[in-house]
Design a protein around this motif. Structure first.
Motif, PDB file in Angstrom:
ATOM      1  N   PRO A  88      -0.448 119.366 120.299  1.00  0.00           N
ATOM      2  CA  PRO A  88      -1.888 119.076 120.335  1.00  0.00           C
ATOM      3  C   PRO A  88      -2.606 119.454 119.050  1.00  0.00           C
ATOM      4  CG  PRO A  88      -1.182 120.058 122.409  1.00  0.00           C
ATOM      5  CD  PRO A  88      -0.023 120.159 121.475  1.00  0.00           C
ATOM      6  N   GLU A  89      -2.258 120.607 118.475  1.00  0.00           N
ATOM      7  CA  GLU A  89      -2.958 121.046 117.267  1.00  0.00           C
ATOM      8  C   GLU A  89      -2.722 120.095 116.094  1.00  0.00           C
ATOM      9  OE1 GLU A  89       0.976 123.355 117.535  1.00  0.00           O
ATOM     10  OE2 GLU A  89      -0.594 122.589 118.880  1.00  0.00           O
ATOM     11  N   ASP A  90      -1.508 119.508 116.043  1.00  0.00           N
ATOM     12  CA  ASP A  90      -1.229 118.538 114.983  1.00  0.00           C
ATOM     13  C   ASP A  90      -2.006 117.246 115.205  1.00  0.00           C
ATOM     14  OD1 ASP A  90       0.450 120.376 113.878  1.00  0.00           O
ATOM     15  OD2 ASP A  90       2.292 119.231 114.160  1.00  0.00           O
ATOM     16  N   SER A  91      -2.156 116.857 116.462  1.00  0.00           N
ATOM     17  CA  SER A  91      -2.887 115.619 116.742  1.00  0.00           C
ATOM     18  C   SER A  91      -4.338 115.721 116.291  1.00  0.00           C
ATOM     19  CB  SER A  91      -2.810 115.279 118.238  1.00  0.00           C
ATOM     20  OG  SER A  91      -3.604 116.150 119.015  1.00  0.00           O
ATOM     21  N   VAL A  92      -4.954 116.874 116.508  1.00  0.00           N
ATOM     22  CA  VAL A  92      -6.345 117.064 116.104  1.00  0.00           C
ATOM     23  C   VAL A  92      -6.469 117.082 114.582  1.00  0.00           C
ATOM     24  CG1 VAL A  92      -8.277 118.686 116.145  1.00  0.00           C
ATOM     25  CG2 VAL A  92      -6.976 118.229 118.240  1.00  0.00           C
ATOM     26  N   ARG A  93      -5.545 117.745 113.921  1.00  0.00           N
ATOM     27  CA  ARG A  93      -5.563 117.768 112.450  1.00  0.00           C
ATOM     28  C   ARG A  93      -5.419 116.353 111.886  1.00  0.00           C
ATOM     29  NH1 ARG A  93      -1.492 117.276 109.297  1.00  0.00           N
ATOM     30  NH2 ARG A  93       0.034 117.881 110.907  1.00  0.00           N
ATOM     31  N   ILE A  94      -4.483 115.596 112.452  1.00  0.00           N
ATOM     32  CA  ILE A  94      -4.252 114.226 111.978  1.00  0.00           C
ATOM     33  C   ILE A  94      -5.467 113.345 112.247  1.00  0.00           C
ATOM     34  CG2 ILE A  94      -2.867 112.152 112.365  1.00  0.00           C
ATOM     35  CD1 ILE A  94      -0.517 114.104 113.015  1.00  0.00           C
ATOM     36  N   ALA A  95      -6.093 113.535 113.407  1.00  0.00           N
ATOM     37  CA  ALA A  95      -7.294 112.755 113.725  1.00  0.00           C
ATOM     38  C   ALA A  95      -8.370 112.987 112.668  1.00  0.00           C
ATOM     39  CB  ALA A  95      -7.810 113.128 115.108  1.00  0.00           C
ATOM     40  N   GLY A  96      -8.561 114.252 112.284  1.00  0.00           N
ATOM     41  CA  GLY A  96      -9.553 114.562 111.267  1.00  0.00           C
ATOM     42  C   GLY A  96      -9.244 113.892 109.939  1.00  0.00           C
ATOM     43  N   GLU A  97      -7.960 113.876 109.566  1.00  0.00           N
ATOM     44  CA  GLU A  97      -7.563 113.237 108.306  1.00  0.00           C
ATOM     45  C   GLU A  97      -7.796 111.727 108.365  1.00  0.00           C
ATOM     46  OE1 GLU A  97      -3.511 114.387 107.973  1.00  0.00           O
ATOM     47  OE2 GLU A  97      -3.951 116.455 107.341  1.00  0.00           O
ATOM     48  N   LEU A 112       1.683 112.531 125.525  1.00  0.00           N
ATOM     49  CA  LEU A 112       1.663 113.709 126.376  1.00  0.00           C
ATOM     50  C   LEU A 112       0.228 114.025 126.796  1.00  0.00           C
ATOM     51  CD1 LEU A 112       4.182 115.962 124.420  1.00  0.00           C
ATOM     52  CD2 LEU A 112       4.623 114.648 126.497  1.00  0.00           C
ATOM     53  N   SER A 113       0.083 114.497 128.031  1.00  0.00           N
ATOM     54  CA  SER A 113      -1.264 114.741 128.560  1.00  0.00           C
ATOM     55  C   SER A 113      -2.012 115.818 127.784  1.00  0.00           C
ATOM     56  CB  SER A 113      -1.175 115.119 130.041  1.00  0.00           C
ATOM     57  OG  SER A 113      -0.837 114.004 130.834  1.00  0.00           O
ATOM     58  N   ASN A 114      -1.324 116.877 127.368  1.00  0.00           N
ATOM     59  CA  ASN A 114      -2.016 117.926 126.631  1.00  0.00           C
ATOM     60  C   ASN A 114      -2.491 117.431 125.269  1.00  0.00           C
ATOM     61  OD1 ASN A 114       0.642 117.754 125.798  1.00  0.00           O
ATOM     62  ND2 ASN A 114       0.961 119.955 125.641  1.00  0.00           N
ATOM     63  N   VAL A 115      -1.728 116.533 124.666  1.00  0.00           N
ATOM     64  CA  VAL A 115      -2.156 115.922 123.403  1.00  0.00           C
ATOM     65  C   VAL A 115      -3.357 115.010 123.629  1.00  0.00           C
ATOM     66  CG1 VAL A 115      -1.488 114.361 121.545  1.00  0.00           C
ATOM     67  CG2 VAL A 115       0.120 116.103 122.336  1.00  0.00           C
ATOM     68  N   GLY A 116      -3.307 114.222 124.698  1.00  0.00           N
ATOM     69  CA  GLY A 116      -4.420 113.340 125.013  1.00  0.00           C
ATOM     70  C   GLY A 116      -5.717 114.101 125.239  1.00  0.00           C
ATOM     71  N   LEU A 117      -5.627 115.235 125.926  1.00  0.00           N
ATOM     72  CA  LEU A 117      -6.822 116.043 126.155  1.00  0.00           C
ATOM     73  C   LEU A 117      -7.378 116.595 124.849  1.00  0.00           C
ATOM     74  CD1 LEU A 117      -5.795 117.951 129.402  1.00  0.00           C
ATOM     75  CD2 LEU A 117      -7.542 116.173 129.187  1.00  0.00           C
ATOM     76  N   ALA A 118      -6.489 116.991 123.942  1.00  0.00           N
ATOM     77  CA  ALA A 118      -6.944 117.497 122.644  1.00  0.00           C
ATOM     78  C   ALA A 118      -7.659 116.396 121.863  1.00  0.00           C
ATOM     79  CB  ALA A 118      -5.763 118.044 121.851  1.00  0.00           C
TER      80      ALA A 118
END
Length: 412
Positions: A88-97, A112-118
């Motif tokens: 999840p933490e990588d998904s948020v970082r990538i979204a920002g980029e 994954l559901s936890n990634v989707g929630l992030a």
């Protein structure tokens, strides 16, 4: 088996894009010339390749067809695919980029559901549109739903309700459950227990197993379930966890004279790897690719095979449908302004590649009404297949609107 095809008759290209091109490009998008409309797609490609390889192919197939027909009022779609590795933490970082550096118009994807929630939380905090493809957690559109997040696939509640409809017909009274120990598995078990107990007050749940995702000790888990002596089992494992669980369960006789209801197991990416170990008679949600022969799906299946030299999987349809839904929204929004896109997505209808008709993204909660197929597993030759299936329209398996309003945050 009865199949009703309510999809409108279109040409071959129209069957795959589902959107007819306008004669003149609207001024809002035309003013930006022929610059591509960029989509940031984030997914767990290295962590879940069985589903997400075909998913990306399906997305690309739809995008290529859309662009071949003129794109979005003359502007092509361009997707920037990024791998979050299941973190999840990588998904948020990538979204920002993607938003800050690549200037994408919107975000898509998630497995994954936890990634989707992030990603959903990121969308809310940054007022960026996020079209979630695969994450199945109900929280994504209900308890943690927000104005900027939409979801394509039927949720854990919806798929649990589909399986409960069949499970309630069984004589089984003692149930045990097994699911991966994270949001998706926990949510699926919670809803299956609640919905089956409501439909059959005489059932009891005698125990549960929650192995870590990707690290199941299938032998010990099978033994623990056997000691519970259930009449039936509800299974939520998938991928390699499912393969190991089936193998060890078969070896130990866990499934003999015992019913199993299993989420996602009828999808080719999870069913076919079981090979000759495929158990007979499991009640499953899935995708009966080889028997689904309506004109819309047949055209997509043939085009996919011609393009990638293999048959589509469930992920292929999800990827295809996500790209198609986004394209439909962009044409309707006539803009890449976030608020305009959100408004266009609410109540949007698009034709699914399953060929089962139109799907709606509900304005109420941003959940699409895409359904799933419910049937049974059967070993045919050396390969498992999904048989005796029916399409379960997602609109029929949602809770009452007043319940959704109670769950969903009012401020969003």
């Amino acid at each position: 088996m009865e199949f009703r095809n309510s999809f409108p008759r279109l040409g071959r290209r129209g069957l795959l894009t589902g959107v007819a091109m306008g004669v003149a490009a609207p001024a809002v998008l035309r003013a930006q010339g022929n610059a591509p409309i960029r989509i940031g797609e984030i997914n767990s490609y290295t962590a879940q390749p069985a589903f997400l390889g075909p998913y990306r192919n399906g997305w690309l197939l739809a995008q290529e067809r859309i662009n071949a027909e003129g794109g979005i009022h003359g502007r092509p779609l361009e997707t920037l695919f990024r791998d979050d590795a299941g973190r999840p933490e990588d998904s948020v970082r990538i979204a920002g980029e993607l938003v800050a550096s690549e200037r994408v118009a919107l975000l898509g994807g998630g497995y994954l559901s936890n990634v989707g929630l992030a990603l959903g939380d990121y969308a809310l905090q940054n007022k960026v549109l996020y079209c979630a493809s695969e994450p199945l957690t109900d929280a994504l559109v209900w308890s943690r739903g927000n104005r900027y997040t939409f979801r394509l696939r039927p949720s854990t509640y919806m798929q649990a309700a589909m399986l409960v409809e069949e499970a309630a017909k069984l004589p089984a009274k003692r149930w045990a459950t097994i699911a991966p120990n994270y949001e998706y598995g926990q949510s699926a078990v919670r809803w299956f227990k609640a919905l089956l107990s409501h439909a059959r007050p005489d059932v009891e749940f005698v125990g549960e197993q929650f192995p870590a995702l990707g690290r199941i000790d299938a032998g010990a888990t099978s033994q623990a379930l056997e000691r519970l002596r259930p009449d039936a089992i509800f299974n939520v494992t998938f991928g390699t966890d499912l393969l190991n669980f089936v193998r060890q369960g078969n070896t130990r006789g866990l499934f003999e004279d015992r019913a199993v209801a299993s989420m996602l197991t009828g999808e080719p990416e999870y069913l076919e790897p079981l090979g000759e170990e495929c158990p007979d008679g499991w009640i499953v949600t899935g995708y009966p690719r080889d028997e689904l022969n309506n004109p819309v799906h047949t055209a997509l299946r043939d085009a996919y095979r011609a393009r990638f030299n293999e048959l589509p999987r469930c992920g292929s349809i999800v990827g295809h449908d996500t790209a198609l839904a986004i394209a439909t929204m962009l044409r309707q929004a006539n803009s890449t302004d976030t608020e305009a896109m959100v408004a266009a997505f609410e109540g949007l209808r698009y034709p699914t590649g399953y060929g089962t008709g139109e799907v709606e993204f509900r304005a109420l909660d941003h959940q699409s009404t895409l359904g799933a197929f419910v049937g049974r597993t059967k070993l045919q030759g050396r390969v498992g297949r999904m048989v005796d299936w029916r399409y379960a329209d997602g609109a029929r398996y949602l809770p009452p609107d007043e319940q959704v309003r109670e769950w969903r945050p009012r401020q969003n």
